[in-house]
Motif scaffolding. Structure first.
Motif, PDB file in Angstrom:
ATOM      1  N   THR A  32       0.799  -1.225   0.000  1.00  0.00           N
ATOM      2  CA  THR A  32       0.000   0.000   0.000  1.00  0.00           C
ATOM      3  C   THR A  32       0.835   1.280   0.000  1.00  0.00           C
ATOM      4  N   CYS A  33       1.979   1.262   0.639  1.00  0.00           N
ATOM      5  CA  CYS A  33       2.772   2.485   0.859  1.00  0.00           C
ATOM      6  C   CYS A  33       3.654   2.880  -0.317  1.00  0.00           C
ATOM      7  N   TRP A  34       3.556   2.184  -1.431  1.00  0.00           N
ATOM      8  CA  TRP A  34       4.356   2.519  -2.613  1.00  0.00           C
ATOM      9  C   TRP A  34       3.441   2.663  -3.820  1.00  0.00           C
ATOM     10  N   ASN A  35       3.704   3.654  -4.661  1.00  0.00           N
ATOM     11  CA  ASN A  35       2.967   3.840  -5.905  1.00  0.00           C
ATOM     12  C   ASN A  35       3.744   3.133  -7.005  1.00  0.00           C
ATOM     13  N   LEU A  36       3.316   1.932  -7.333  1.00  0.00           N
ATOM     14  CA  LEU A  36       4.010   1.121  -8.333  1.00  0.00           C
ATOM     15  C   LEU A  36       3.291   1.243  -9.666  1.00  0.00           C
ATOM     16  N   THR A  37       3.932   1.927 -10.609  1.00  0.00           N
ATOM     17  CA  THR A  37       3.380   2.060 -11.954  1.00  0.00           C
ATOM     18  C   THR A  37       3.941   0.929 -12.815  1.00  0.00           C
ATOM     19  N   LYS A  38       3.465   0.822 -14.031  1.00  0.00           N
ATOM     20  CA  LYS A  38       3.906  -0.258 -14.910  1.00  0.00           C
ATOM     21  C   LYS A  38       5.418  -0.262 -15.034  1.00  0.00           C
ATOM     22  N   GLY A  39       5.978  -1.460 -14.959  1.00  0.00           N
ATOM     23  CA  GLY A  39       7.418  -1.594 -15.075  1.00  0.00           C
ATOM     24  C   GLY A  39       7.955  -2.745 -14.239  1.00  0.00           C
ATOM     25  N   GLU A  40       9.282  -2.811 -14.174  1.00  0.00           N
ATOM     26  CA  GLU A  40       9.968  -3.868 -13.432  1.00  0.00           C
ATOM     27  C   GLU A  40      10.664  -3.262 -12.211  1.00  0.00           C
ATOM     28  N   TYR A  41      10.562  -3.958 -11.093  1.00  0.00           N
ATOM     29  CA  TYR A  41      11.140  -3.483  -9.838  1.00  0.00           C
ATOM     30  C   TYR A  41      11.902  -4.615  -9.161  1.00  0.00           C
ATOM     31  N   THR A  42      12.871  -4.227  -8.349  1.00  0.00           N
ATOM     32  CA  THR A  42      13.526  -5.177  -7.458  1.00  0.00           C
ATOM     33  C   THR A  42      13.015  -4.879  -6.059  1.00  0.00           C
ATOM     34  N   LEU A  43      12.528  -5.901  -5.397  1.00  0.00           N
ATOM     35  CA  LEU A  43      11.990  -5.791  -4.045  1.00  0.00           C
ATOM     36  C   LEU A  43      12.986  -6.435  -3.095  1.00  0.00           C
ATOM     37  N   ASN A  44      13.321  -5.720  -2.014  1.00  0.00           N
ATOM     38  CA  ASN A  44      14.160  -6.315  -0.983  1.00  0.00           C
ATOM     39  C   ASN A  44      13.909  -5.608   0.338  1.00  0.00           C
ATOM     40  N   ALA A  45      14.506  -6.134   1.403  1.00  0.00           N
ATOM     41  CA  ALA A  45      14.342  -5.566   2.740  1.00  0.00           C
ATOM     42  C   ALA A  45      15.685  -5.580   3.459  1.00  0.00           C
ATOM     43  N   ILE A  46      15.779  -4.730   4.466  1.00  0.00           N
ATOM     44  CA  ILE A  46      16.967  -4.692   5.326  1.00  0.00           C
ATOM     45  C   ILE A  46      16.497  -4.776   6.767  1.00  0.00           C
ATOM     46  N   TYR A  47      17.076  -5.705   7.522  1.00  0.00           N
ATOM     47  CA  TYR A  47      16.858  -5.812   8.966  1.00  0.00           C
ATOM     48  C   TYR A  47      18.048  -5.125   9.619  1.00  0.00           C
ATOM     49  N   ASP A  48      17.776  -4.097  10.440  1.00  0.00           N
ATOM     50  CA  ASP A  48      18.854  -3.245  10.958  1.00  0.00           C
ATOM     51  C   ASP A  48      18.625  -2.943  12.433  1.00  0.00           C
ATOM     52  N   THR A  49      19.545  -3.396  13.281  1.00  0.00           N
ATOM     53  CA  THR A  49      19.432  -3.164  14.727  1.00  0.00           C
ATOM     54  C   THR A  49      20.622  -2.354  15.236  1.00  0.00           C
ATOM     55  N   THR A  50      21.090  -1.405  14.432  1.00  0.00           N
ATOM     56  CA  THR A  50      22.275  -0.645  14.808  1.00  0.00           C
ATOM     57  C   THR A  50      21.952   0.710  15.433  1.00  0.00           C
ATOM     58  N   SER A  51      20.701   0.980  15.747  1.00  0.00           N
ATOM     59  CA  SER A  51      20.343   2.260  16.365  1.00  0.00           C
ATOM     60  C   SER A  51      20.981   2.371  17.747  1.00  0.00           C
ATOM     61  N   PRO A  52      21.668   3.487  18.015  1.00  0.00           N
ATOM     62  CA  PRO A  52      22.337   3.638  19.316  1.00  0.00           C
ATOM     63  C   PRO A  52      21.434   4.177  20.413  1.00  0.00           C
ATOM     64  N   ASN A  53      20.199   4.500  20.110  1.00  0.00           N
ATOM     65  CA  ASN A  53      19.358   5.206  21.075  1.00  0.00           C
ATOM     66  C   ASN A  53      18.279   4.342  21.716  1.00  0.00           C
ATOM     67  N   GLU A  54      18.522   3.064  21.842  1.00  0.00           N
ATOM     68  CA  GLU A  54      17.532   2.177  22.448  1.00  0.00           C
ATOM     69  C   GLU A  54      17.770   2.061  23.956  1.00  0.00           C
ATOM     70  N   ASP A  55      16.749   1.611  24.673  1.00  0.00           N
ATOM     71  CA  ASP A  55      16.832   1.472  26.120  1.00  0.00           C
ATOM     72  C   ASP A  55      16.773  -0.012  26.496  1.00  0.00           C
TER      73      ASP A  55
END
Length: 167
Positions: free
Chosen positions: A124-147
């Motif tokens: 839902t959060c992306w406007n995908l018009t006609k064409g070819e796309y590469t879909l991927n994800a990143i899992y990232d736990t490097t935030s220094p501001n966690e408690d």
């Protein structure tokens, strides 16, 4: 001589105060857990009609030999999903950025070897018009501001890439 000792004591107390009142990057404190993780992305479809919403499944698996703590799967917090056009440009995320409080121990999940976390998100959060796309994800736990006070896996991993055709 007493003045030098007093200045030294004030400096030491100031440094200790600064140390305990300033958030430090968690892995610098020696609480990072080593481990091996794999992030797998499986879209509901790889060929879709323009303006059709489809599901995106993510699986984070502990492929190491030890039990580790990991962040729960929260979109825009522990992982981000990307659609990239053939020309290399990234399709903008249109749902807006979230604002959040720092994570705590309650946001950790203990993963035994071979165990996985799963989540599902949709396009839902992306406007995908006609064409070819590469879909991927990143899992990232490097935030220094966690408690978080417990040891947990700190790092960044990429998922597999999946080609999506919008017709």
């Amino acid at each position: 001589m007493k003045g030098k000792h007093l200045i030294f004591i004030v400096i030491v107390i100031s440094l200790l105060f600064a140390l305990f009142m300033t958030p430090l990057k968690y892995d610098l404190l020696g609480h990072s857990q080593p481990g091996k993780l794999n992030l797998t992305m499986i879209p509901e479809k790889t060929r879709i009609q323009e303006d059709k919403v489809f599901q995106i499944h993510l699986t984070l698996t502990n492929i190491g030999e030890n039990t580790i703590n990991v962040w729960r799967m929260y979109e825009q917090v522990s992982y981000d999903i990307f659609f990239t056009k053939v020309d290399g440009s990234i399709v903008p995320y249109e749902c807006g950025a979230i604002s959040r409080v720092p994570l705590t121990n309650k946001d950790l999940v203990e993963l035994d070897p071979g165990e996985s976390l799963n989540c599902t998100f949709d396009s839902t959060c992306w406007n995908l018009t006609k064409g070819e796309y590469t879909l991927n994800a990143i899992y990232d736990t490097t935030s220094p501001n966690e408690d978080i006070r417990k040891p947990y896996w700190i790092g960044k991993i990429n998922s597999n890439n999946v080609t999506i055709i919008v017709e």
